[in-house]
Scaffold this motif. Structure first.
Motif, PDB file in Angstrom:
ATOM      1  N   VAL A  30      24.332 -44.332 187.064  1.00 20.49           N
ATOM      2  CA  VAL A  30      24.543 -43.033 187.725  1.00 20.49           C
ATOM      3  C   VAL A  30      24.943 -41.976 186.700  1.00 20.49           C
ATOM      4  CG1 VAL A  30      26.044 -41.808 189.342  1.00 20.49           C
ATOM      5  CG2 VAL A  30      25.054 -44.012 189.972  1.00 20.49           C
ATOM      6  N   MET A  31      25.821 -42.335 185.771  1.00 22.56           N
ATOM      7  CA  MET A  31      26.229 -41.376 184.745  1.00 22.56           C
ATOM      8  C   MET A  31      25.052 -40.980 183.861  1.00 22.56           C
ATOM      9  SD  MET A  31      30.061 -42.752 183.692  1.00 22.56           S
ATOM     10  CE  MET A  31      29.697 -42.526 182.003  1.00 22.56           C
ATOM     11  N   ASN A  34      22.822 -38.623 185.772  1.00 20.19           N
ATOM     12  CA  ASN A  34      23.470 -37.311 185.891  1.00 20.19           C
ATOM     13  C   ASN A  34      23.385 -36.542 184.570  1.00 20.19           C
ATOM     14  OD1 ASN A  34      24.942 -35.202 186.911  1.00 20.19           O
ATOM     15  ND2 ASN A  34      26.918 -36.173 186.574  1.00 20.19           N
ATOM     16  N   ALA A  37      19.839 -35.248 184.127  1.00 20.85           N
ATOM     17  CA  ALA A  37      19.544 -34.097 184.988  1.00 20.85           C
ATOM     18  C   ALA A  37      20.220 -32.832 184.462  1.00 20.85           C
ATOM     19  CB  ALA A  37      19.985 -34.387 186.420  1.00 20.85           C
ATOM     20  N   GLN A  38      21.459 -32.949 184.017  1.00 15.15           N
ATOM     21  CA  GLN A  38      22.160 -31.784 183.481  1.00 15.15           C
ATOM     22  C   GLN A  38      21.494 -31.270 182.213  1.00 15.15           C
ATOM     23  OE1 GLN A  38      26.234 -32.924 182.906  1.00 15.15           O
ATOM     24  NE2 GLN A  38      26.780 -32.617 185.049  1.00 15.15           N
TER      25      GLN A  38
END
Length: 56
Positions: A30-31, A34, A37-38
């Motif tokens: 998940v990290m 994320n 995506a950032q």
């Protein structure tokens, strides 16, 4: 597979370690998603702000 799950549930320490490992793997996944995506959003914002004049 069913036999291995029954054996896993008989040993509470192995079960706890298994779920801890699965939790850590999920958290890292998940990290990573994320952060990807950032970073993609920041790169899109930078590409909109600047213009490339030429490339080599």
């Amino acid at each position: 597979m069913l036999k291995s799950l029954k054996q896993l549930l008989r040993t509470p320490m192995k079960t706890a370690l298994f779920f801890l490992l699965m939790t850590a793997a999920t958290a890292l996944l998940v990290m990573g998603a994320n952060l990807w995506a950032q970073t993609q959003a920041q790169m899109d914002a930078v590409e909109k702000q600047f213009t490339t004049l030429g490339t080599v």
